[in-house]
Structure formats: structure tokens, C-alpha cells
Design a protein around this motif. Structure first.
Motif, PDB file in Angstrom:
ATOM      1  N   PHE A  56       0.741  -1.288   0.053  1.00 15.84           N
ATOM      2  CA  PHE A  56      -0.115   0.025   0.030  1.00 15.84           C
ATOM      3  C   PHE A  56       0.867   1.230   0.015  1.00 15.84           C
ATOM      4  N   LEU A  57       2.222   1.281   0.612  1.00 15.03           N
ATOM      5  CA  LEU A  57       2.916   2.220   0.757  1.00 15.03           C
ATOM      6  C   LEU A  57       3.524   3.013  -0.448  1.00 15.03           C
ATOM      7  N   VAL A  58       3.948   1.847  -1.331  1.00 19.78           N
ATOM      8  CA  VAL A  58       4.966   2.332  -2.320  1.00 19.78           C
ATOM      9  C   VAL A  58       4.163   3.017  -3.600  1.00 19.78           C
ATOM     10  N   ARG A  59       2.874   2.769  -3.470  1.00 19.69           N
ATOM     11  CA  ARG A  59       2.002   3.227  -4.587  1.00 19.69           C
ATOM     12  C   ARG A  59       1.337   4.570  -4.278  1.00 19.69           C
ATOM     13  N   THR A  60       1.345   4.836  -3.144  1.00 17.54           N
ATOM     14  CA  THR A  60       0.324   5.923  -2.790  1.00 17.54           C
ATOM     15  C   THR A  60       1.150   7.273  -2.316  1.00 17.54           C
ATOM     16  N   PRO A  61       0.794   8.316  -3.010  1.00 20.89           N
ATOM     17  CA  PRO A  61       1.391   9.718  -2.884  1.00 20.89           C
ATOM     18  C   PRO A  61       1.499  10.008  -1.241  1.00 20.89           C
ATOM     19  N   MET A  62       2.479  10.854  -1.076  1.00 19.22           N
ATOM     20  CA  MET A  62       2.821  11.009   0.432  1.00 19.22           C
ATOM     21  C   MET A  62       1.696  11.598   0.809  1.00 19.22           C
ATOM     22  N   GLU A  63       1.220  12.753   0.234  1.00 20.72           N
ATOM     23  CA  GLU A  63       0.122  13.551   1.024  1.00 20.72           C
ATOM     24  C   GLU A  63      -1.228  12.659   1.410  1.00 20.72           C
ATOM     25  N   GLU A  64      -1.627  11.597   0.550  1.00 19.32           N
ATOM     26  CA  GLU A  64      -2.519  10.783   0.595  1.00 19.32           C
ATOM     27  C   GLU A  64      -2.208   9.790   1.943  1.00 19.32           C
ATOM     28  N   LEU A  65      -0.897   9.433   1.899  1.00 23.53           N
ATOM     29  CA  LEU A  65      -0.653   8.666   3.172  1.00 23.53           C
ATOM     30  C   LEU A  65      -0.662   9.499   4.561  1.00 23.53           C
ATOM     31  N   GLU A  66      -0.330  10.711   4.427  1.00 25.54           N
ATOM     32  CA  GLU A  66      -0.408  11.527   5.719  1.00 25.54           C
ATOM     33  C   GLU A  66      -1.721  11.654   6.080  1.00 25.54           C
ATOM     34  N   THR A  67      -2.637  11.790   5.368  1.00 23.04           N
ATOM     35  CA  THR A  67      -3.992  11.858   5.505  1.00 23.04           C
ATOM     36  C   THR A  67      -4.577  10.696   6.082  1.00 23.04           C
ATOM     37  N   ARG A  68      -4.414   9.540   5.363  1.00 21.21           N
ATOM     38  CA  ARG A  68      -4.621   8.285   5.887  1.00 21.21           C
ATOM     39  C   ARG A  68      -4.207   7.956   7.080  1.00 21.21           C
ATOM     40  N   CYS A  69      -2.989   8.297   7.421  1.00 20.58           N
ATOM     41  CA  CYS A  69      -2.391   7.915   9.103  1.00 20.58           C
ATOM     42  C   CYS A  69      -3.207   8.689   9.941  1.00 20.58           C
ATOM     43  N   ASP A  70      -3.457  10.058   9.743  1.00 21.01           N
ATOM     44  CA  ASP A  70      -4.240  10.750  10.629  1.00 21.01           C
ATOM     45  C   ASP A  70      -5.672  10.330  10.882  1.00 21.01           C
ATOM     46  N   GLU A  71      -6.114   9.720   9.574  1.00 20.30           N
ATOM     47  CA  GLU A  71      -7.547   9.221   9.811  1.00 20.30           C
ATOM     48  C   GLU A  71      -7.565   8.059  10.722  1.00 20.30           C
ATOM     49  N   ILE A  72      -6.465   7.139  10.480  1.00 23.41           N
ATOM     50  CA  ILE A  72      -6.252   5.906  11.318  1.00 23.41           C
ATOM     51  C   ILE A  72      -6.089   6.136  12.841  1.00 23.41           C
ATOM     52  N   VAL A  73      -5.282   6.892  13.106  1.00 21.86           N
ATOM     53  CA  VAL A  73      -4.865   7.458  14.405  1.00 21.86           C
ATOM     54  C   VAL A  73      -5.932   7.945  15.150  1.00 21.86           C
ATOM     55  N   GLU A  74      -6.760   8.722  14.360  1.00 24.64           N
ATOM     56  CA  GLU A  74      -8.263   9.338  15.021  1.00 24.64           C
ATOM     57  C   GLU A  74      -9.167   8.080  15.526  1.00 24.64           C
ATOM     58  N   LEU A  75      -9.338   7.154  14.612  1.00 22.04           N
ATOM     59  CA  LEU A  75     -10.287   5.969  14.837  1.00 22.04           C
ATOM     60  C   LEU A  75      -9.735   5.078  15.906  1.00 22.04           C
ATOM     61  N   VAL A  76      -8.421   5.130  16.131  1.00 19.96           N
ATOM     62  CA  VAL A  76      -7.891   4.281  17.137  1.00 19.96           C
ATOM     63  C   VAL A  76      -7.919   5.231  18.607  1.00 19.96           C
ATOM     64  N   ASN A  77      -7.637   6.384  18.441  1.00 18.20           N
ATOM     65  CA  ASN A  77      -7.629   7.451  19.605  1.00 18.20           C
ATOM     66  C   ASN A  77      -9.099   7.163  20.182  1.00 18.20           C
ATOM     67  N   ILE A  78     -10.171   7.442  19.384  1.00 23.31           N
ATOM     68  CA  ILE A  78     -11.479   7.367  19.791  1.00 23.31           C
ATOM     69  C   ILE A  78     -11.778   6.073  20.350  1.00 23.31           C
ATOM     70  N   ALA A  79     -11.458   5.116  19.730  1.00 29.13           N
ATOM     71  CA  ALA A  79     -11.753   3.622  20.482  1.00 29.13           C
ATOM     72  C   ALA A  79     -11.044   3.481  21.883  1.00 29.13           C
ATOM     73  N   LEU A  80      -9.718   3.939  21.886  1.00 30.55           N
ATOM     74  CA  LEU A  80      -9.101   3.653  23.196  1.00 30.55           C
ATOM     75  C   LEU A  80      -9.638   4.541  24.066  1.00 30.55           C
ATOM     76  N   GLN A  81      -9.958   5.730  23.927  1.00 28.28           N
ATOM     77  CA  GLN A  81     -10.624   6.867  24.936  1.00 28.28           C
ATOM     78  C   GLN A  81     -12.298   6.603  25.127  1.00 28.28           C
ATOM     79  N   ASN A  82     -12.666   5.653  24.748  1.00 26.61           N
ATOM     80  CA  ASN A  82     -14.072   5.305  24.962  1.00 26.61           C
ATOM     81  C   ASN A  82     -14.105   4.730  26.440  1.00 26.61           C
ATOM     82  N   PRO A  83     -14.637   5.650  27.355  1.00 32.98           N
ATOM     83  CA  PRO A  83     -14.765   5.315  28.783  1.00 32.98           C
ATOM     84  C   PRO A  83     -15.832   3.987  29.020  1.00 32.98           C
ATOM     85  N   LEU A  84     -16.573   3.721  28.108  1.00 33.05           N
ATOM     86  CA  LEU A  84     -17.319   2.465  28.074  1.00 33.05           C
ATOM     87  C   LEU A  84     -16.655   1.204  27.903  1.00 33.05           C
ATOM     88  N   ALA A  85     -15.512   1.333  27.615  1.00 33.96           N
ATOM     89  CA  ALA A  85     -14.335   0.222  27.562  1.00 33.96           C
ATOM     90  C   ALA A  85     -13.714  -0.328  28.728  1.00 33.96           C
TER      91      ALA A  85
END
Lengths: 183, 183
Positions: free
Chosen positions: A153-182
């Protein structure tokens, strides 16, 4: 020398004999230490993993857990991009060799999961993250980040798209880990 | 016929001429419709994607959002496993062709993201899921599931491990989507 031979000829086009020739040695001499091309590739991988582990441990991120996760994810992505750039044969290795053939692949997976487990544990200690099953959650988090770490996935994707994708996954994971219901 | 030729010879070992020969036609006749082997592979992929989309739409899951996500994820994984089993050349296609060459690849990504966007929207409507940016969250969720959908990870992993991994990712995603702080 094997790294140089693999880079020049590709792994599929290389043999122990080529490496021996480049070293001015007999193939038997190389075979004595590495019983197959795969074993040789695996040893190179292992060294590269140890390098990366040392770099990761040197990452001294003094930030709250969610920002720390973001920093580590982006740095991890940058390290992978750099590794595949300097050693393109590693991509071939990941594609042509099965995981069972490559012991280093399993060790690498565990290292990445351990890295995320450490981040999760730190977040729990500071009462920002909540999680009952750290190993299971770390495996899922490592899986979630695969599209910014694996060369397919890494070698074919433009850098800008990778940075956005990384941020979006970080956001998903952070929201999961910060859920007090867990808790 | 191209499917049969690709399956027998692999994509790398096939040409438009082989397909034409198998059809008892002149290569020019095939070239008239498909200007390259890649265009032909792309058309086959597109048909396979449409099949899968039809199957996905037929999935009538009457469950609360979190269970629905679990059902869809497991069904999606089963569909992918079946597709790569009946058409192994699709794996080769995904590995040897870049995404820019394959228009169907981008369409497929959008379809999967759209599927998750629908599940998220349904969860929000029933006040179980919370999310401010559905497109961004759907992209992250699609990325999180890559290791149970992409053949690079799928074909080498034992079924039991895949089922566990799928459940662990579902759990991560469900906890993220159910976090009331993301309201």
C-alpha cells in the motif's frame, strides 16, 4: 554483500552462488553459514528489524497518549518508507516469500504489536485510554495501521494521501481507546 | 475465455494473443475491444466487483449496528476468500499491477468505503454510533479491515486466526464508533 546482490539482481534473480561469487568465495563457504537464499534474506531482514527497533526505542515522545500515538504512527510510516527506498528487495521478499518461510516476519509483527501495547499501557496509566484486553487491542491496532506500513500500500500511494490516511486511522484508534465504556 | 487463460497461464505469462488463440480469433479482433492485457484484466475485475456488490446488497442484516458490522465484516471476508480461491489470477493482478493501471481497484475501494459509510449512518440513526465526519471515518474503517480482505494477508493465514483477527478489528471499530465523546 548479499544486500548488494539482492538490490542489483532482485531476490528471484539471485542465488547463494551469486553472493559467493561477489565475495570471491566458494558457494560452499556461504552455504556453511546460510543453508538457503531465504535464510540469507531472513538474516538481512532481522538486522533491519533490529535497526528499526533501536530507532523506535530512541523515540522519546513526551506527549499525552493520543498525541504520542499520532507521533509514533507518523514516524513508523516514515521509517518504513525509508527502509523500502534504501532496500527495495525487501518489498520483493515480502511478496514472494510466505510468512512461514520468514521467521523475521513473525518477529516483526510481534515487535509492532508490542510497540502499540506500550502506548496503550501508557495511556491507561494516565487515565486517558481504557482497555480490558491489551494484547487483543494491540493486535487490532497493528492491523488497522497496515495500509501505512506495508509496502503493497505504501509504495504506490502519494505522500499527501498517506499522511491523511495515517491521521484518519490515528483518529479512529484514539477514539476507540478513549471510549470510557471500554473501561 | 480470458479468465480461463489467466487462470491457466497466470497474468504475467498471458497475452492478448493467447486469449485470441483460445477463442479461435485473430489478436486484432480482441485488441479492437481491449487495448491491452491490463484493460482485459480490469474488465474481468470490474465484473467480479459488480457480482460482489450485488451479493453485499442482498445481505439483509436486521441487527443492531454493532452486530451488523460484525456480520458484514465476516461475510465480506468469506466473499474475498471465495473470490481468490476461484480466481487465483486476481491475486497476481493485485500484486503486479499498480493501482493507477487498474481503474477497477479505485472503484472497489470506494465501494467498500461506501458499505461502511452505510453501516455507520445506520448506527448514527439508531443513536448507537457517533461520528462527525462519516467519509473520513469510513476510509479509516475500510483501512482497518484490510488484513482480513487483501490477499497478501488473507491467503497465508489459517482460517481460525482470520476469524479471531476479524473479531478483534470489529471490536476496535465498534468501540470507536460507540464513543459518545465523538458526538
Amino acid at each position: 554483500m548479499a544486500e548488494r546482490v539482492f538490490t542489483e539482481r532482485g531476490i528471484a534473480g539471485s542465488s547463494i552462488a551469486h553472493v559467493a561469487q561477489a565475495l570471491g568465495m566458494s558457494p560452499a563457504n556461504v552455504f556453511k553459514h546460510f543453508h538457503s537464499k531465504v535464510a540469507l534474506a531472513d538474516a538481512i531482514c532481522q538486522r533491519s528489524i533490529e535497526n528499526m527497533a533501536a530507532q523506535l526505542q530512541a523515540l522519546n515522545v513526551e506527549e499525552p497518549a493520543p498525541d504520542r500515538l499520532r507521533s509514533v504512527a507518523h514516524q513508523l510510516m516514515a521509517m518504513h518508507l525509508a527502509a523500502f527506498k534504501t532496500a527495495p528487495y525487501m518489498i520483493e521478499m515480502l511478496l514472494i516469500l510466505s510468512e512461514t518461510e520468514m521467521a523475521s516476519g513473525a518477529r516483526y509483527g510481534e515487535m509492532i504489536e508490542g510497540l502499540f501495547a506500550g502506548l496503550i499501557r501508557h495511556g491507561i496509566e494516565s487515565n486517558i485510554y481504557y482497555c480490558r484486553d491489551i494484547p487483543a487491542r494491540s493486535r487490532a491496532v497493528a492491523a488497522a495501521f497496515v495500509t501505512i506500513l506495508h509496502p503493497v500500500f505504501l509504495v504506490r500511494t502519494p505522500m499527501e494521501e498517506l499522511e491523511t490516511r495515517c491521521d484518519e486511522i490515528v483518529e479512529l484508534v484514539n477514539i476507540a481507546l478513549q471510549n470510557p465504556l471500554a473501561k
